[in-house]
Scaffold this active site. Structure first.
Site, mmCIF file in Angstrom:
data_model
loop_
_atom_site.group_PDB
_atom_site.id
_atom_site.type_symbol
_atom_site.label_atom_id
_atom_site.label_comp_id
_atom_site.label_asym_id
_atom_site.label_seq_id
_atom_site.Cartn_x
_atom_site.Cartn_y
_atom_site.Cartn_z
ATOM 1 N N ASP A 27 0.935 -1.297 -0.022
ATOM 2 C CA ASP A 27 -0.113 0.004 -0.012
ATOM 3 C C ASP A 27 0.940 1.268 -0.019
ATOM 4 O O ASP A 27 0.345 2.285 -0.541
ATOM 5 C CB ASP A 27 -0.908 0.128 1.138
ATOM 6 C CG ASP A 27 -0.204 0.301 2.426
ATOM 7 O OD1 ASP A 27 0.528 -0.535 2.913
ATOM 8 O OD2 ASP A 27 -0.538 1.228 3.097
ATOM 9 N N TYR B 40 -4.513 0.276 9.623
ATOM 10 C CA TYR B 40 -5.891 0.746 8.839
ATOM 11 C C TYR B 40 -7.130 0.245 9.819
ATOM 12 O O TYR B 40 -7.999 -0.340 9.211
ATOM 13 C CB TYR B 40 -5.905 0.074 7.479
ATOM 14 C CG TYR B 40 -4.865 0.629 6.609
ATOM 15 C CD1 TYR B 40 -5.030 1.935 5.980
ATOM 16 C CD2 TYR B 40 -3.511 0.193 6.299
ATOM 17 C CE1 TYR B 40 -4.012 2.443 5.434
ATOM 18 C CE2 TYR B 40 -2.673 0.907 5.604
ATOM 19 C CZ TYR B 40 -2.908 1.982 5.110
ATOM 20 O OH TYR B 40 -2.124 2.804 4.052
ATOM 21 N N GLU C 194 6.053 9.834 2.794
ATOM 22 C CA GLU C 194 5.604 8.379 2.315
ATOM 23 C C GLU C 194 4.448 8.649 1.452
ATOM 24 O O GLU C 194 3.532 9.468 1.383
ATOM 25 C CB GLU C 194 5.109 7.616 3.812
ATOM 26 C CG GLU C 194 4.690 6.031 3.287
ATOM 27 C CD GLU C 194 4.577 5.182 4.530
ATOM 28 O OE1 GLU C 194 4.270 5.691 5.695
ATOM 29 O OE2 GLU C 194 4.675 3.923 4.300
ATOM 30 N N ASP D 64 5.887 0.345 3.086
ATOM 31 C CA ASP D 64 6.360 -1.099 3.592
ATOM 32 C C ASP D 64 5.606 -2.438 2.710
ATOM 33 O O ASP D 64 5.365 -1.943 1.752
ATOM 34 C CB ASP D 64 5.800 -1.174 5.107
ATOM 35 C CG ASP D 64 4.217 -0.918 4.973
ATOM 36 O OD1 ASP D 64 3.523 -0.966 3.977
ATOM 37 O OD2 ASP D 64 3.545 -0.568 6.154
#
Ligand SMILES: *[C@@H]1O[C@H](CO)[C@@H](O)[C@H](O)[C@H]1NC(C)=O
Ligand SMILES: *[C@@H]1O[C@H](CO)[C@@H](O)[C@H](O)[C@H]1NC(C)=O
Length: 503
Positions: free
Chosen positions: A77, A229, A476, A80
Protein backbone atom coordinates in the site's frame (compact mmCIF):
# COMPACT_ATOMS: atom_id res chain seq x y z
CA UNK A 1 -15.64 9.84 -31.11
CA UNK A 2 -17.44 12.81 -32.59
CA UNK A 3 -20.31 12.91 -30.15
CA UNK A 4 -17.79 12.60 -27.37
CA UNK A 5 -16.01 15.75 -28.54
CA UNK A 6 -19.27 17.58 -28.86
CA UNK A 7 -20.22 16.50 -25.40
CA UNK A 8 -17.22 18.43 -24.07
CA UNK A 9 -17.57 21.33 -26.40
CA UNK A 10 -19.46 23.86 -24.32
CA UNK A 11 -17.40 23.13 -21.24
CA UNK A 12 -14.28 23.82 -23.27
CA UNK A 13 -15.42 27.24 -24.33
CA UNK A 14 -16.11 28.23 -20.79
CA UNK A 15 -12.77 26.87 -19.64
CA UNK A 16 -10.63 28.61 -22.21
CA UNK A 17 -10.34 31.69 -20.02
CA UNK A 18 -9.19 29.63 -17.08
CA UNK A 19 -6.44 27.98 -19.07
CA UNK A 20 -5.15 31.11 -20.74
CA UNK A 21 -4.91 32.96 -17.43
CA UNK A 22 -2.97 30.17 -15.76
CA UNK A 23 0.71 31.09 -15.42
CA UNK A 24 2.01 27.53 -15.48
CA UNK A 25 0.91 24.99 -18.06
CA UNK A 26 1.47 21.49 -16.80
CA UNK A 27 1.99 18.43 -18.94
CA UNK A 28 -1.00 16.48 -17.63
CA UNK A 29 -0.43 13.64 -20.10
CA UNK A 30 3.00 13.11 -18.55
CA UNK A 31 1.45 13.21 -15.07
CA UNK A 32 -1.08 10.58 -16.14
CA UNK A 33 1.52 8.23 -17.64
CA UNK A 34 3.67 8.57 -14.54
CA UNK A 35 0.81 7.99 -12.15
CA UNK A 36 0.06 4.64 -13.81
CA UNK A 37 3.71 3.63 -13.68
CA UNK A 38 3.61 3.98 -9.90
CA UNK A 39 1.27 1.00 -9.55
CA UNK A 40 3.91 -1.21 -11.16
CA UNK A 41 6.41 -0.16 -8.48
CA UNK A 42 3.94 -1.26 -5.79
CA UNK A 43 3.34 -4.71 -7.23
CA UNK A 44 3.80 -7.74 -5.04
CA UNK A 45 4.18 -11.25 -6.46
CA UNK A 46 5.62 -12.55 -9.72
CA UNK A 47 6.22 -9.65 -12.07
CA UNK A 48 5.21 -10.11 -15.72
CA UNK A 49 7.45 -9.88 -18.77
CA UNK A 50 6.18 -6.39 -19.58
CA UNK A 51 6.94 -4.92 -16.15
CA UNK A 52 8.18 -1.39 -16.85
CA UNK A 53 9.53 -0.41 -13.43
CA UNK A 54 12.80 -2.23 -13.87
CA UNK A 55 14.34 -1.68 -10.44
CA UNK A 56 11.73 -4.05 -8.96
CA UNK A 57 11.72 -7.86 -9.06
CA UNK A 58 9.54 -10.75 -7.80
CA UNK A 59 8.61 -10.72 -4.11
CA UNK A 60 6.21 -12.30 -1.65
CA UNK A 61 6.17 -15.54 -3.67
CA UNK A 62 5.13 -17.68 -0.71
CA UNK A 63 2.38 -15.40 0.56
CA UNK A 64 -0.45 -17.53 1.96
CA UNK A 65 1.63 -20.73 2.04
CA UNK A 66 1.48 -21.06 5.84
CA UNK A 67 -2.31 -21.02 5.64
CA UNK A 68 -2.52 -23.21 2.54
CA UNK A 69 -3.85 -20.47 0.25
CA UNK A 70 -2.32 -18.76 -2.77
CA UNK A 71 -2.12 -15.09 -1.84
CA UNK A 72 0.69 -14.17 -4.23
CA UNK A 73 0.17 -10.81 -5.92
CA UNK A 74 -1.66 -7.62 -5.07
CA UNK A 75 -0.18 -4.34 -3.95
CA UNK A 76 1.98 -3.00 -1.16
CA UNK A 77 0.00 0.00 0.00
CA UNK A 78 2.82 2.43 0.80
CA UNK A 79 6.49 2.28 1.80
CA UNK A 80 6.28 -1.07 3.60
CA UNK A 81 5.40 -4.61 2.55
CA UNK A 82 2.21 -5.48 4.32
CA UNK A 83 -0.67 -6.23 1.99
CA UNK A 84 -3.57 -4.42 3.62
CA UNK A 85 -6.92 -5.37 2.09
CA UNK A 86 -8.96 -2.27 2.89
CA UNK A 87 -6.75 0.44 1.37
CA UNK A 88 -5.95 -1.89 -1.56
CA UNK A 89 -9.64 -2.28 -2.30
CA UNK A 90 -10.28 1.46 -2.01
CA UNK A 91 -7.38 2.08 -4.41
CA UNK A 92 -8.95 -0.28 -6.96
CA UNK A 93 -12.38 1.32 -6.52
CA UNK A 94 -10.93 4.77 -7.22
CA UNK A 95 -8.87 3.55 -10.20
CA UNK A 96 -11.99 1.91 -11.62
CA UNK A 97 -14.13 4.96 -11.00
CA UNK A 98 -11.46 7.06 -12.78
CA UNK A 99 -11.71 4.78 -15.82
CA UNK A 100 -15.52 4.67 -15.75
CA UNK A 101 -15.79 8.48 -15.78
CA UNK A 102 -12.73 9.44 -17.82
CA UNK A 103 -11.87 6.32 -19.80
CA UNK A 104 -12.04 8.07 -23.18
CA UNK A 105 -9.76 10.82 -21.95
CA UNK A 106 -7.32 8.15 -20.71
CA UNK A 107 -7.51 6.39 -24.10
CA UNK A 108 -6.78 9.70 -25.77
CA UNK A 109 -3.29 9.61 -24.20
CA UNK A 110 -2.88 5.93 -25.11
CA UNK A 111 -2.82 4.85 -21.48
CA UNK A 112 -6.01 2.81 -21.17
CA UNK A 113 -4.23 -0.56 -21.27
CA UNK A 114 -1.99 0.51 -18.40
CA UNK A 115 -5.03 1.63 -16.45
CA UNK A 116 -6.68 -1.77 -17.07
CA UNK A 117 -3.51 -3.52 -15.91
CA UNK A 118 -3.34 -1.43 -12.75
CA UNK A 119 -6.91 -2.42 -11.88
CA UNK A 120 -6.49 -6.06 -12.83
CA UNK A 121 -3.38 -6.44 -10.69
CA UNK A 122 -5.64 -5.66 -7.74
CA UNK A 123 -8.74 -7.60 -8.79
CA UNK A 124 -6.74 -10.75 -9.68
CA UNK A 125 -5.55 -10.69 -6.09
CA UNK A 126 -9.05 -10.16 -4.67
CA UNK A 127 -10.25 -13.20 -6.61
CA UNK A 128 -7.50 -15.26 -4.98
CA UNK A 129 -8.19 -13.78 -1.54
CA UNK A 130 -11.92 -14.56 -1.73
CA UNK A 131 -11.48 -18.30 -1.24
CA UNK A 132 -15.11 -19.17 -0.50
CA UNK A 133 -18.34 -17.18 -0.36
CA UNK A 134 -17.89 -16.23 3.28
CA UNK A 135 -14.10 -16.12 3.53
CA UNK A 136 -11.93 -13.18 2.51
CA UNK A 137 -8.23 -12.89 3.30
CA UNK A 138 -7.77 -9.46 4.79
CA UNK A 139 -4.06 -8.98 5.27
CA UNK A 140 -0.69 -10.59 4.57
CA UNK A 141 2.17 -9.70 6.91
CA UNK A 142 1.77 -7.44 9.89
CA UNK A 143 2.76 -3.87 10.51
CA UNK A 144 4.70 -4.44 13.71
CA UNK A 145 7.20 -7.00 12.39
CA UNK A 146 7.31 -5.31 8.98
CA UNK A 147 8.21 -1.91 10.37
CA UNK A 148 10.98 -3.43 12.48
CA UNK A 149 12.91 -4.06 9.26
CA UNK A 150 14.07 -1.87 6.38
CA UNK A 151 14.47 -4.25 3.45
CA UNK A 152 13.76 -4.50 -0.23
CA UNK A 153 10.59 -6.48 -0.94
CA UNK A 154 12.76 -8.95 -2.86
CA UNK A 155 14.75 -9.73 0.33
CA UNK A 156 11.83 -9.80 2.75
CA UNK A 157 12.46 -11.93 5.86
CA UNK A 158 9.53 -10.67 7.94
CA UNK A 159 6.46 -12.66 8.92
CA UNK A 160 4.04 -13.30 6.06
CA UNK A 161 1.29 -14.65 8.22
CA UNK A 162 -2.13 -14.10 6.66
CA UNK A 163 -5.36 -13.07 8.33
CA UNK A 164 -8.93 -13.61 7.20
CA UNK A 165 -12.49 -12.64 7.90
CA UNK A 166 -15.27 -15.24 7.88
CA UNK A 167 -18.68 -16.00 9.42
CA UNK A 168 -17.27 -16.12 12.94
CA UNK A 169 -14.87 -13.24 12.42
CA UNK A 170 -16.86 -10.77 10.36
CA UNK A 171 -15.59 -7.69 8.54
CA UNK A 172 -18.44 -5.91 6.76
CA UNK A 173 -16.30 -2.86 5.97
CA UNK A 174 -13.61 -4.92 4.25
CA UNK A 175 -16.12 -7.17 2.49
CA UNK A 176 -18.09 -4.08 1.45
CA UNK A 177 -15.15 -2.15 0.03
CA UNK A 178 -13.83 -5.23 -1.79
CA UNK A 179 -17.31 -5.77 -3.24
CA UNK A 180 -17.38 -2.12 -4.34
CA UNK A 181 -13.95 -2.46 -5.98
CA UNK A 182 -14.93 -5.62 -7.86
CA UNK A 183 -18.30 -4.23 -8.92
CA UNK A 184 -16.67 -1.04 -10.21
CA UNK A 185 -13.97 -3.05 -11.99
CA UNK A 186 -16.66 -5.27 -13.55
CA UNK A 187 -18.01 -2.14 -15.26
CA UNK A 188 -14.50 -1.28 -16.49
CA UNK A 189 -13.99 -4.72 -18.09
CA UNK A 190 -17.52 -5.17 -19.43
CA UNK A 191 -16.53 -4.51 -23.04
CA UNK A 192 -12.88 -5.51 -23.24
CA UNK A 193 -13.11 -8.69 -21.16
CA UNK A 194 -16.73 -9.75 -20.58
CA UNK A 195 -15.89 -13.10 -19.02
CA UNK A 196 -13.64 -11.47 -16.45
CA UNK A 197 -16.21 -8.76 -15.83
CA UNK A 198 -18.82 -11.41 -15.08
CA UNK A 199 -16.47 -13.20 -12.71
CA UNK A 200 -15.77 -9.97 -10.82
CA UNK A 201 -19.46 -9.25 -10.49
CA UNK A 202 -20.09 -12.72 -9.11
CA UNK A 203 -17.45 -12.19 -6.42
CA UNK A 204 -18.76 -8.71 -5.67
CA UNK A 205 -22.30 -9.99 -5.12
CA UNK A 206 -21.14 -12.78 -2.84
CA UNK A 207 -18.91 -10.45 -0.84
CA UNK A 208 -21.70 -7.97 -0.33
CA UNK A 209 -24.03 -10.72 0.88
CA UNK A 210 -21.35 -12.00 3.23
CA UNK A 211 -20.66 -8.53 4.62
CA UNK A 212 -24.33 -7.74 5.03
CA UNK A 213 -25.29 -11.04 6.63
CA UNK A 214 -22.38 -11.29 9.08
CA UNK A 215 -22.04 -7.80 10.46
CA UNK A 216 -18.97 -6.48 12.21
CA UNK A 217 -15.93 -4.25 11.94
CA UNK A 218 -12.96 -6.05 10.44
CA UNK A 219 -10.46 -4.57 12.88
CA UNK A 220 -12.21 -6.49 15.67
CA UNK A 221 -11.67 -9.74 13.79
CA UNK A 222 -8.19 -8.92 12.50
CA UNK A 223 -6.58 -7.22 15.49
CA UNK A 224 -3.19 -6.70 13.81
CA UNK A 225 -4.70 -4.13 11.45
CA UNK A 226 -5.93 -1.87 14.21
CA UNK A 227 -2.91 0.45 14.52
CA UNK A 228 -2.54 0.75 10.76
CA UNK A 229 -5.87 0.65 9.00
CA UNK A 230 -8.45 0.45 11.74
CA UNK A 231 -11.99 1.22 10.63
CA UNK A 232 -12.98 4.33 12.55
CA UNK A 233 -16.13 5.05 10.56
CA UNK A 234 -17.49 1.52 11.01
CA UNK A 235 -18.94 -0.62 8.27
CA UNK A 236 -22.25 1.06 7.46
CA UNK A 237 -20.69 3.42 4.92
CA UNK A 238 -18.99 0.54 3.09
CA UNK A 239 -22.20 -1.52 2.93
CA UNK A 240 -24.13 1.38 1.40
CA UNK A 241 -21.19 2.12 -0.90
CA UNK A 242 -21.01 -1.51 -2.03
CA UNK A 243 -24.75 -1.64 -2.69
CA UNK A 244 -24.53 1.52 -4.76
CA UNK A 245 -21.68 0.19 -6.88
CA UNK A 246 -23.54 -3.10 -7.32
CA UNK A 247 -26.55 -1.14 -8.50
CA UNK A 248 -24.36 0.69 -11.01
CA UNK A 249 -22.91 -2.64 -12.17
CA UNK A 250 -26.16 -4.63 -12.37
CA UNK A 251 -29.09 -2.18 -12.61
CA UNK A 252 -30.88 -4.43 -10.10
CA UNK A 253 -33.42 -2.51 -8.04
CA UNK A 254 -32.68 -4.56 -4.91
CA UNK A 255 -29.35 -2.84 -4.51
CA UNK A 256 -30.82 0.61 -4.93
CA UNK A 257 -33.58 -0.26 -2.45
CA UNK A 258 -30.84 -1.09 0.04
CA UNK A 259 -29.28 2.35 -0.44
CA UNK A 260 -32.71 3.96 0.01
CA UNK A 261 -34.05 1.86 2.86
CA UNK A 262 -30.89 1.98 4.92
CA UNK A 263 -30.08 5.61 4.11
CA UNK A 264 -31.22 6.69 7.54
CA UNK A 265 -30.28 3.81 9.84
CA UNK A 266 -26.81 3.48 8.29
CA UNK A 267 -26.03 7.19 8.45
CA UNK A 268 -26.00 7.68 4.67
CA UNK A 269 -28.15 10.78 4.97
CA UNK A 270 -27.13 11.53 8.56
CA UNK A 271 -23.42 12.09 8.38
CA UNK A 272 -22.16 15.39 7.02
CA UNK A 273 -18.46 14.75 6.65
CA UNK A 274 -15.62 16.79 5.22
CA UNK A 275 -13.25 14.00 4.17
CA UNK A 276 -13.40 11.09 1.77
CA UNK A 277 -10.86 8.33 2.35
CA UNK A 278 -10.06 4.60 2.51
CA UNK A 279 -11.97 4.62 5.81
CA UNK A 280 -14.82 7.11 5.34
CA UNK A 281 -16.97 6.63 2.23
CA UNK A 282 -19.99 8.79 3.08
CA UNK A 283 -19.15 11.75 0.81
CA UNK A 284 -18.54 9.52 -2.22
CA UNK A 285 -21.74 7.60 -1.50
CA UNK A 286 -23.78 10.79 -1.13
CA UNK A 287 -22.37 12.24 -4.33
CA UNK A 288 -23.05 9.17 -6.49
CA UNK A 289 -26.49 8.68 -4.90
CA UNK A 290 -27.36 12.32 -5.69
CA UNK A 291 -26.56 11.75 -9.32
CA UNK A 292 -28.28 8.38 -9.75
CA UNK A 293 -31.41 9.43 -7.91
CA UNK A 294 -31.65 12.57 -10.01
CA UNK A 295 -32.80 10.44 -12.94
CA UNK A 296 -36.50 10.63 -13.71
CA UNK A 297 -37.17 6.93 -13.15
CA UNK A 298 -36.21 7.34 -9.48
CA UNK A 299 -38.66 10.15 -8.83
CA UNK A 300 -40.44 8.21 -6.11
CA UNK A 301 -37.30 8.43 -3.97
CA UNK A 302 -37.10 12.21 -4.19
CA UNK A 303 -37.34 12.65 -0.43
CA UNK A 304 -34.27 10.47 0.20
CA UNK A 305 -32.49 11.91 -2.81
CA UNK A 306 -32.78 15.41 -1.40
CA UNK A 307 -31.25 14.29 1.85
CA UNK A 308 -28.36 12.51 0.16
CA UNK A 309 -27.84 15.58 -1.96
CA UNK A 310 -27.90 17.97 0.95
CA UNK A 311 -25.09 16.02 2.60
CA UNK A 312 -23.18 15.72 -0.67
CA UNK A 313 -23.33 19.48 -1.10
CA UNK A 314 -22.30 20.01 2.49
CA UNK A 315 -19.08 18.21 1.55
CA UNK A 316 -18.65 20.24 -1.64
CA UNK A 317 -19.37 23.57 0.06
CA UNK A 318 -16.95 22.73 2.87
CA UNK A 319 -14.15 22.16 0.33
CA UNK A 320 -14.98 25.53 -1.22
CA UNK A 321 -15.01 27.21 2.20
CA UNK A 322 -18.61 28.18 1.68
CA UNK A 323 -20.21 26.50 4.65
CA UNK A 324 -20.87 28.10 7.99
CA UNK A 325 -17.71 28.61 10.06
CA UNK A 326 -16.36 25.43 11.55
CA UNK A 327 -17.63 22.99 8.95
CA UNK A 328 -15.20 24.22 6.28
CA UNK A 329 -12.02 22.38 5.38
CA UNK A 330 -8.93 24.39 6.37
CA UNK A 331 -6.52 25.61 3.73
CA UNK A 332 -2.82 26.32 3.80
CA UNK A 333 -1.72 29.89 2.97
CA UNK A 334 -0.86 28.53 -0.51
CA UNK A 335 -4.46 27.34 -0.96
CA UNK A 336 -4.16 23.58 -0.39
CA UNK A 337 -7.02 21.79 1.37
CA UNK A 338 -5.75 20.76 4.74
CA UNK A 339 -7.49 17.99 6.70
CA UNK A 340 -4.71 16.62 8.86
CA UNK A 341 -0.97 16.40 9.27
CA UNK A 342 -0.30 12.76 8.36
CA UNK A 343 -0.65 12.11 4.64
CA UNK A 344 -2.86 15.11 4.00
CA UNK A 345 -2.53 14.66 0.23
CA UNK A 346 -4.89 11.67 0.26
CA UNK A 347 -7.76 13.99 1.19
CA UNK A 348 -6.74 16.50 -1.47
CA UNK A 349 -6.73 13.98 -4.28
CA UNK A 350 -10.07 12.43 -3.29
CA UNK A 351 -11.58 15.93 -2.98
CA UNK A 352 -10.26 16.91 -6.40
CA UNK A 353 -11.92 13.80 -7.83
CA UNK A 354 -15.29 14.26 -6.14
CA UNK A 355 -15.42 17.94 -7.06
CA UNK A 356 -14.60 17.21 -10.69
CA UNK A 357 -17.24 14.48 -10.81
CA UNK A 358 -19.85 16.76 -9.24
CA UNK A 359 -18.92 19.56 -11.60
CA UNK A 360 -19.66 17.24 -14.55
CA UNK A 361 -22.95 16.27 -12.95
CA UNK A 362 -24.04 19.90 -12.42
CA UNK A 363 -23.12 20.73 -15.95
CA UNK A 364 -25.02 17.80 -17.45
CA UNK A 365 -28.18 18.66 -15.53
CA UNK A 366 -27.65 22.39 -15.90
CA UNK A 367 -27.75 22.98 -12.16
CA UNK A 368 -25.96 24.95 -9.47
CA UNK A 369 -25.28 24.46 -5.79
CA UNK A 370 -26.52 26.79 -3.12
CA UNK A 371 -23.92 26.95 -0.36
CA UNK A 372 -24.37 29.07 2.71
CA UNK A 373 -21.69 31.38 1.33
CA UNK A 374 -23.20 31.73 -2.13
CA UNK A 375 -24.20 29.97 -5.32
CA UNK A 376 -21.61 27.76 -6.99
CA UNK A 377 -21.65 26.66 -10.61
CA UNK A 378 -19.84 23.82 -12.33
CA UNK A 379 -17.03 26.07 -13.54
CA UNK A 380 -16.14 27.35 -10.13
CA UNK A 381 -16.16 23.81 -8.82
CA UNK A 382 -13.94 22.49 -11.58
CA UNK A 383 -11.64 25.48 -11.34
CA UNK A 384 -11.09 24.79 -7.66
CA UNK A 385 -10.43 21.07 -8.29
CA UNK A 386 -7.88 22.09 -10.92
CA UNK A 387 -6.18 24.45 -8.46
CA UNK A 388 -5.65 21.52 -6.10
CA UNK A 389 -4.19 19.34 -8.85
CA UNK A 390 -1.94 22.19 -9.97
CA UNK A 391 -0.76 22.70 -6.42
CA UNK A 392 0.23 19.03 -6.33
CA UNK A 393 2.12 19.40 -9.61
CA UNK A 394 4.18 22.39 -8.52
CA UNK A 395 2.00 25.48 -8.41
CA UNK A 396 2.73 26.11 -4.72
CA UNK A 397 5.00 28.23 -2.49
CA UNK A 398 7.80 25.62 -2.57
CA UNK A 399 7.62 25.16 -6.34
CA UNK A 400 7.69 21.48 -5.48
CA UNK A 401 5.86 18.74 -7.34
CA UNK A 402 4.41 16.27 -4.87
CA UNK A 403 4.01 13.84 -7.74
CA UNK A 404 7.37 12.07 -7.65
CA UNK A 405 9.40 12.22 -10.86
CA UNK A 406 7.33 15.05 -12.30
CA UNK A 407 9.01 18.34 -13.24
CA UNK A 408 12.41 19.53 -12.02
CA UNK A 409 11.72 19.64 -8.28
CA UNK A 410 10.15 16.72 -6.43
CA UNK A 411 10.76 14.73 -3.21
CA UNK A 412 14.00 12.76 -3.47
CA UNK A 413 13.85 10.87 -0.17
CA UNK A 414 10.48 9.16 -0.31
CA UNK A 415 9.89 6.96 2.75
CA UNK A 416 9.84 3.72 0.76
CA UNK A 417 11.91 0.63 1.43
CA UNK A 418 12.39 -0.54 -2.15
CA UNK A 419 13.08 2.90 -3.62
CA UNK A 420 15.60 3.86 -0.94
CA UNK A 421 17.82 0.76 -1.31
CA UNK A 422 19.97 -0.20 -4.30
CA UNK A 423 17.91 -2.08 -6.88
CA UNK A 424 17.80 -5.86 -6.53
CA UNK A 425 18.41 -6.06 -10.27
CA UNK A 426 21.71 -4.22 -9.80
CA UNK A 427 22.86 -5.87 -6.62
CA UNK A 428 21.39 -9.21 -5.63
CA UNK A 429 23.45 -9.43 -2.42
CA UNK A 430 21.05 -10.03 0.47
CA UNK A 431 20.28 -7.00 2.62
CA UNK A 432 19.10 -8.01 6.09
CA UNK A 433 16.39 -6.64 8.33
CA UNK A 434 18.33 -3.99 10.24
CA UNK A 435 21.13 -3.70 7.71
CA UNK A 436 18.79 -1.66 5.57
CA UNK A 437 18.37 0.88 8.36
CA UNK A 438 22.12 1.10 8.91
CA UNK A 439 23.20 1.47 5.29
CA UNK A 440 20.24 2.95 3.45
CA UNK A 441 17.55 4.47 5.62
CA UNK A 442 19.97 6.75 7.45
CA UNK A 443 21.78 7.85 4.28
CA UNK A 444 21.33 11.51 3.64
CA UNK A 445 21.38 11.34 -0.16
CA UNK A 446 18.51 10.90 -2.58
CA UNK A 447 16.88 7.50 -3.07
CA UNK A 448 18.73 5.39 -5.66
CA UNK A 449 15.39 4.55 -7.35
CA UNK A 450 12.84 7.19 -8.28
CA UNK A 451 9.34 6.13 -7.26
CA UNK A 452 7.80 7.73 -10.34
CA UNK A 453 4.13 8.63 -10.07
CA UNK A 454 3.85 8.36 -6.30
CA UNK A 455 2.11 11.18 -4.46
CA UNK A 456 3.68 11.77 -1.06
CA UNK A 457 1.92 12.87 2.12
CA UNK A 458 2.76 16.46 1.27
CA UNK A 459 3.32 19.76 3.05
CA UNK A 460 2.17 20.90 6.49
CA UNK A 461 -0.44 23.54 7.19
CA UNK A 462 2.08 26.28 6.33
CA UNK A 463 3.03 24.77 2.94
CA UNK A 464 6.33 23.61 4.43
CA UNK A 465 7.81 20.30 3.36
CA UNK A 466 10.85 18.53 4.75
CA UNK A 467 12.24 16.03 2.25
CA UNK A 468 13.57 13.60 4.84
CA UNK A 469 13.16 9.82 4.63
CA UNK A 470 12.40 9.60 8.34
CA UNK A 471 9.61 12.16 7.98
CA UNK A 472 7.03 9.57 6.94
CA UNK A 473 4.16 11.90 7.78
CA UNK A 474 5.17 13.96 4.72
CA UNK A 475 7.37 11.75 2.55
CA UNK A 476 5.53 8.44 2.48
CA UNK A 477 3.34 7.80 -0.55
CA UNK A 478 0.23 5.59 -0.73
CA UNK A 479 -1.54 3.93 -3.64
CA UNK A 480 -4.82 5.65 -2.75
CA UNK A 481 -3.20 9.10 -3.07
CA UNK A 482 -2.49 8.57 -6.76
CA UNK A 483 -5.53 6.49 -7.80
CA UNK A 484 -8.15 9.30 -7.83
CA UNK A 485 -5.91 11.57 -9.91
CA UNK A 486 -5.60 9.17 -12.83
CA UNK A 487 -8.95 10.30 -14.22
CA UNK A 488 -8.46 13.99 -13.52
CA UNK A 489 -5.02 14.15 -15.13
CA UNK A 490 -6.62 12.62 -18.21
CA UNK A 491 -9.47 15.11 -18.20
CA UNK A 492 -7.19 18.12 -17.71
CA UNK A 493 -4.94 16.92 -20.51
CA UNK A 494 -7.89 16.41 -22.82
CA UNK A 495 -9.22 19.87 -22.15
CA UNK A 496 -5.85 21.52 -22.79
CA UNK A 497 -4.92 19.53 -25.88
CA UNK A 498 -4.32 21.40 -29.17
CA UNK A 499 -6.86 19.28 -31.06
CA UNK A 500 -9.59 20.34 -28.69
CA UNK A 501 -8.46 23.95 -28.54
CA UNK A 502 -8.87 24.17 -32.32
CA UNK A 503 -12.64 23.69 -32.08
C1 LIG B 1 -25.37 29.46 9.32
O1 LIG B 1 -25.25 30.46 10.29
C2 LIG B 1 -26.33 31.37 10.31
C3 LIG B 1 -26.01 32.50 11.27
O2 LIG B 1 -25.33 32.03 12.40
C4 LIG B 1 -27.60 30.61 10.67
O3 LIG B 1 -28.69 31.48 10.68
C5 LIG B 1 -27.83 29.51 9.66
O4 LIG B 1 -28.93 28.72 10.01
C6 LIG B 1 -26.62 28.61 9.53
N1 LIG B 1 -26.81 27.73 8.39
C7 LIG B 1 -26.53 26.44 8.46
C8 LIG B 1 -26.76 25.68 7.18
O5 LIG B 1 -26.12 25.89 9.44
C1 LIG C 1 9.04 29.72 -7.13
O1 LIG C 1 8.98 30.19 -8.46
C2 LIG C 1 8.65 31.57 -8.55
C3 LIG C 1 8.44 31.94 -10.00
O2 LIG C 1 9.44 31.38 -10.80
C4 LIG C 1 9.76 32.39 -7.87
O3 LIG C 1 9.45 33.76 -7.92
C5 LIG C 1 9.91 31.94 -6.43
O4 LIG C 1 10.98 32.61 -5.80
C6 LIG C 1 10.11 30.44 -6.34
N1 LIG C 1 10.07 30.02 -4.95
C7 LIG C 1 10.91 29.13 -4.42
C8 LIG C 1 10.71 28.80 -2.98
O5 LIG C 1 11.80 28.62 -5.07
Amino acid sequence: MKSFFLHHFSLLLSLSTIFSSSAIAFDYADALSKSLLYFEAQRSGRLPYNQRVSWRDHSGLTDGLEEGVDLVGGYYDAGDHVKFGLPMAFTVTMLSWSVIEYGEEISYVGEIEHAFEAIKWGTDYFIKAHTSPNVLWAEVGDGDTDHYCWQRPEDMTTSRRSFKIDENNPGSDLAGETAAAMAAASIVFRKSNPHYSHLLLHHAQQLFEFGDKYRGKYDKSVGVVKNYYGSVSGYEDELLWAALWLYKATDKEDYLEYVINKANSFGGIGWAITEFSWDVKFAGLQIIASKILQEKKHKKHIHIQEQYRSKAEHYICSCLNKNNGTTNVDRTPGGLLYVRQWNNMQYVSTAAFLLTFYSDFLKNFDQKIVCHGGIVDHEELFNFAKSQVDYILGSNPKNMSYLVGFGPNYPKRVHHRGASIVSYRENKGFIGCTQGYDYWYNKNGPNPNVLIGAIVGGPDNQDEFNDDRANYVQTEACTYNTAPLVGIFAKLNFLSSPLIASF
